[in-house]
Design a protein around this motif. Structure first.
Motif, short mmCIF file in Angstrom:
data_model
loop_
_atom_site.label_atom_id
_atom_site.label_comp_id
_atom_site.label_asym_id
_atom_site.label_seq_id
_atom_site.Cartn_x
_atom_site.Cartn_y
_atom_site.Cartn_z
N GLY A 38 0.78 -1.23 0.00
CA GLY A 38 0.00 0.00 0.00
C GLY A 38 0.81 1.28 0.00
N GLU A 39 2.12 1.17 -0.12
CA GLU A 39 2.99 2.34 -0.14
C GLU A 39 3.31 2.80 -1.56
OE1 GLU A 39 6.20 3.01 3.21
OE2 GLU A 39 6.59 1.14 2.16
N ILE A 40 3.66 4.07 -1.69
CA ILE A 40 4.41 4.56 -2.85
C ILE A 40 5.81 4.84 -2.34
CG2 ILE A 40 4.67 6.36 -4.60
CD1 ILE A 40 1.68 6.93 -4.39
N VAL A 41 6.78 4.14 -2.90
CA VAL A 41 8.18 4.33 -2.52
C VAL A 41 8.94 4.76 -3.77
CG1 VAL A 41 10.29 3.18 -1.70
CG2 VAL A 41 8.08 2.65 -0.64
N THR A 42 9.76 5.80 -3.61
CA THR A 42 10.51 6.28 -4.78
C THR A 42 12.01 6.11 -4.56
OG1 THR A 42 10.74 8.09 -6.36
CG2 THR A 42 10.75 8.70 -4.05
N LEU A 43 12.70 5.90 -5.66
CA LEU A 43 14.17 5.84 -5.68
C LEU A 43 14.64 6.96 -6.58
CD1 LEU A 43 16.82 4.31 -4.99
CD2 LEU A 43 16.44 2.95 -7.06
N ILE A 44 15.39 7.91 -5.99
CA ILE A 44 15.89 9.02 -6.79
C ILE A 44 17.41 8.93 -6.88
CG2 ILE A 44 13.95 10.51 -6.18
CD1 ILE A 44 15.93 12.06 -4.34
N GLY A 45 17.95 9.65 -7.85
CA GLY A 45 19.40 9.67 -8.03
C GLY A 45 19.71 10.23 -9.40
N ALA A 46 20.97 10.57 -9.60
CA ALA A 46 21.40 11.14 -10.87
C ALA A 46 21.32 10.09 -11.98
CB ALA A 46 22.82 11.66 -10.75
N ASN A 47 21.34 10.55 -13.21
CA ASN A 47 21.38 9.65 -14.36
C ASN A 47 22.62 8.76 -14.25
OD1 ASN A 47 20.53 8.62 -16.79
ND2 ASN A 47 21.55 10.17 -18.02
N GLY A 48 22.44 7.45 -14.41
CA GLY A 48 23.57 6.52 -14.32
C GLY A 48 23.87 6.03 -12.93
N ALA A 49 23.03 6.39 -11.95
CA ALA A 49 23.29 5.97 -10.56
C ALA A 49 23.01 4.49 -10.33
CB ALA A 49 22.44 6.80 -9.60
N GLY A 50 22.21 3.88 -11.21
CA GLY A 50 21.86 2.47 -11.05
C GLY A 50 20.39 2.23 -10.78
N LYS A 51 19.58 3.30 -10.86
CA LYS A 51 18.15 3.18 -10.53
C LYS A 51 17.42 2.22 -11.46
CE LYS A 51 17.09 7.53 -11.17
NZ LYS A 51 18.31 7.89 -11.91
N SER A 52 17.58 2.42 -12.77
CA SER A 52 16.88 1.54 -13.72
C SER A 52 17.44 0.13 -13.68
CB SER A 52 16.98 2.11 -15.14
OG SER A 52 16.20 3.29 -15.26
N THR A 53 18.73 0.00 -13.37
CA THR A 53 19.31 -1.34 -13.23
C THR A 53 18.63 -2.10 -12.09
OG1 THR A 53 21.47 -0.65 -14.09
CG2 THR A 53 21.43 -2.64 -12.73
N LEU A 54 18.35 -1.40 -10.98
CA LEU A 54 17.65 -2.06 -9.88
C LEU A 54 16.25 -2.50 -10.31
CD1 LEU A 54 17.45 -2.98 -6.95
CD2 LEU A 54 16.69 -0.67 -6.34
N MET A 55 15.55 -1.62 -11.03
CA MET A 55 14.21 -1.95 -11.51
C MET A 55 14.25 -3.19 -12.40
SD MET A 55 11.11 -0.66 -11.22
CE MET A 55 10.92 1.11 -11.13
N MET A 56 15.22 -3.24 -13.30
CA MET A 56 15.33 -4.39 -14.21
C MET A 56 15.77 -5.65 -13.48
SD MET A 56 16.76 -2.70 -17.76
CE MET A 56 18.29 -2.11 -17.07
N THR A 57 16.61 -5.48 -12.44
CA THR A 57 17.06 -6.63 -11.66
C THR A 57 15.89 -7.27 -10.91
OG1 THR A 57 19.27 -5.68 -11.42
CG2 THR A 57 18.67 -7.39 -9.85
N ILE A 58 14.97 -6.45 -10.42
CA ILE A 58 13.76 -6.99 -9.77
C ILE A 58 13.02 -7.91 -10.74
CG2 ILE A 58 11.47 -6.38 -8.85
CD1 ILE A 58 12.80 -3.75 -7.82
N CYS A 59 13.02 -7.51 -12.03
CA CYS A 59 12.32 -8.29 -13.06
C CYS A 59 13.17 -9.41 -13.65
CB CYS A 59 11.84 -7.35 -14.17
SG CYS A 59 10.62 -6.14 -13.62
N GLY A 60 14.38 -9.59 -13.15
CA GLY A 60 15.19 -10.74 -13.55
C GLY A 60 16.09 -10.56 -14.75
N ASN A 61 16.22 -9.34 -15.25
CA ASN A 61 17.08 -9.11 -16.42
C ASN A 61 17.69 -7.71 -16.36
OD1 ASN A 61 18.32 -9.41 -18.90
ND2 ASN A 61 16.52 -8.79 -20.07
N PRO A 62 18.94 -7.58 -15.90
CA PRO A 62 19.90 -8.64 -15.55
C PRO A 62 19.55 -9.31 -14.21
CG PRO A 62 20.83 -6.51 -15.00
CD PRO A 62 19.51 -6.24 -15.69
N ARG A 63 20.14 -10.45 -13.98
CA ARG A 63 19.89 -11.18 -12.75
C ARG A 63 20.85 -10.71 -11.64
NH1 ARG A 63 16.59 -14.83 -12.89
NH2 ARG A 63 16.81 -15.67 -14.98
#
Length: 255
Positions: A45-70
């Motif tokens: 039931g939360e909205i949680v945000t991850l902020i950071g500069a471009n290239g910090a690894g934010k989208s990598t974490l999102m994709m890792t949750i989905c298994g690609n990359p593992r």
């Protein structure tokens, strides 16, 4: 920026085990380490945000949750189950939906066909109800129902990407950079829709954003990522008031 942690979970997170719990996750691209021991929780039931500069690894974490990359090490627990080594298509059957960076809608398909693609994992049983729901949320899509996705404006494509994700009836919605490249008015509409989904339906949202001002105003809690590490966390309001956050991510004005 100092590596300060502020432990102030929202009421939703405090009363139950997290819906999503990330522990010590490390992800690599070849020999380059993109995520360095990431710990993060998203409560039901939360909205949680991850902020950071471009290239910090934010989208990598999102994709890792989905298994690609593992994830090479660490755990990604969803409803108590470690999903870090599951195939992406299996993860998506757990009622997790992603609206990826860059939208990635089907450009040659119509709006309606894109929305139908969102039901692949859940079937057509609730299609009419869900269609009404996303059209109420994004009335522009109703007007464009027969139009090809590739001919929509950037804002309309972002609305379609979120609507397609919602058609799979997710329990957890992963939103990757929904404001990227959009006019301030459209950004406001999209963030308002996310707030409405959370408030009215209790939808849990994990949001990756460069637009720190909008993201932290929307979120119950936030995390700051620098070079693949979480350096700070707290409520959205706390992080907005932190001098380190303001100088790093909020200088230059906001809309």
């Amino acid at each position: 920026m100092s590596a300060t942690m502020t432990q102030t979970p929202s009421a939703a997170a405090a009363t139950a085990a997290p819906l999503l719990s990330i522990r010590g996750v490390e992800t690599f691209y070849g020999k380059i380490q993109a995520l360095k021991g990431v710990d993060l929780d998203v409560g039901e039931g939360e909205i949680v945000t991850l902020i950071g500069a471009n290239g910090a690894g934010k989208s990598t974490l999102m994709m890792t949750i989905c298994g690609n990359p593992r994830a090479r090490s660490g755990q990604i627990l969803y409803r108590g189950e470690d999903i870090s080594q599951l195939p992406t298509h299996t993860i998506m059957t757990r009622r997790i939906a992603q609206s990826p960076e860059g939208r990635r809608i089907f450009g040659r398909m119509t709006v309606m066909e894109n929305l139908q693609m969102g039901t692949v994992l859940v079937g057509q049983e609730h299609f009419e109800d869900d269609l009404r729901r996303v059209f109420d949320l994004f009335p522009r899509l109703r007007e464009r129902a027969g139009q090809r996705g590739g001919t929509l404006s950037g804002g309309e494509q972002q609305m379609l990407a979120i609507a397609r994700a919602l058609m799979s009836r997710p329990r957890l919605l992963l939103l990757d950079e929904p404001s990227l490249g959009l006019a301030p008015l459209i950004v406001k509409q999209i963030f308002e829709a996310v707030r409405e989904l959370n408030r009215n339906e209790g939808l849990t949202v994990f949001l990756v954003e460069q637009n720190a001002f909008h993201a932290l105003r929307l979120a119950h809690r936030g995390y700051v990522m620098v070079n693949g590490r979480i350096t700070m966390s707290g409520t959205g309001r706390e992080l907005l008031s932190r001098e380190e956050v303001r100088s790093a991510y909020l200088e230059g004005g906001h809309h």
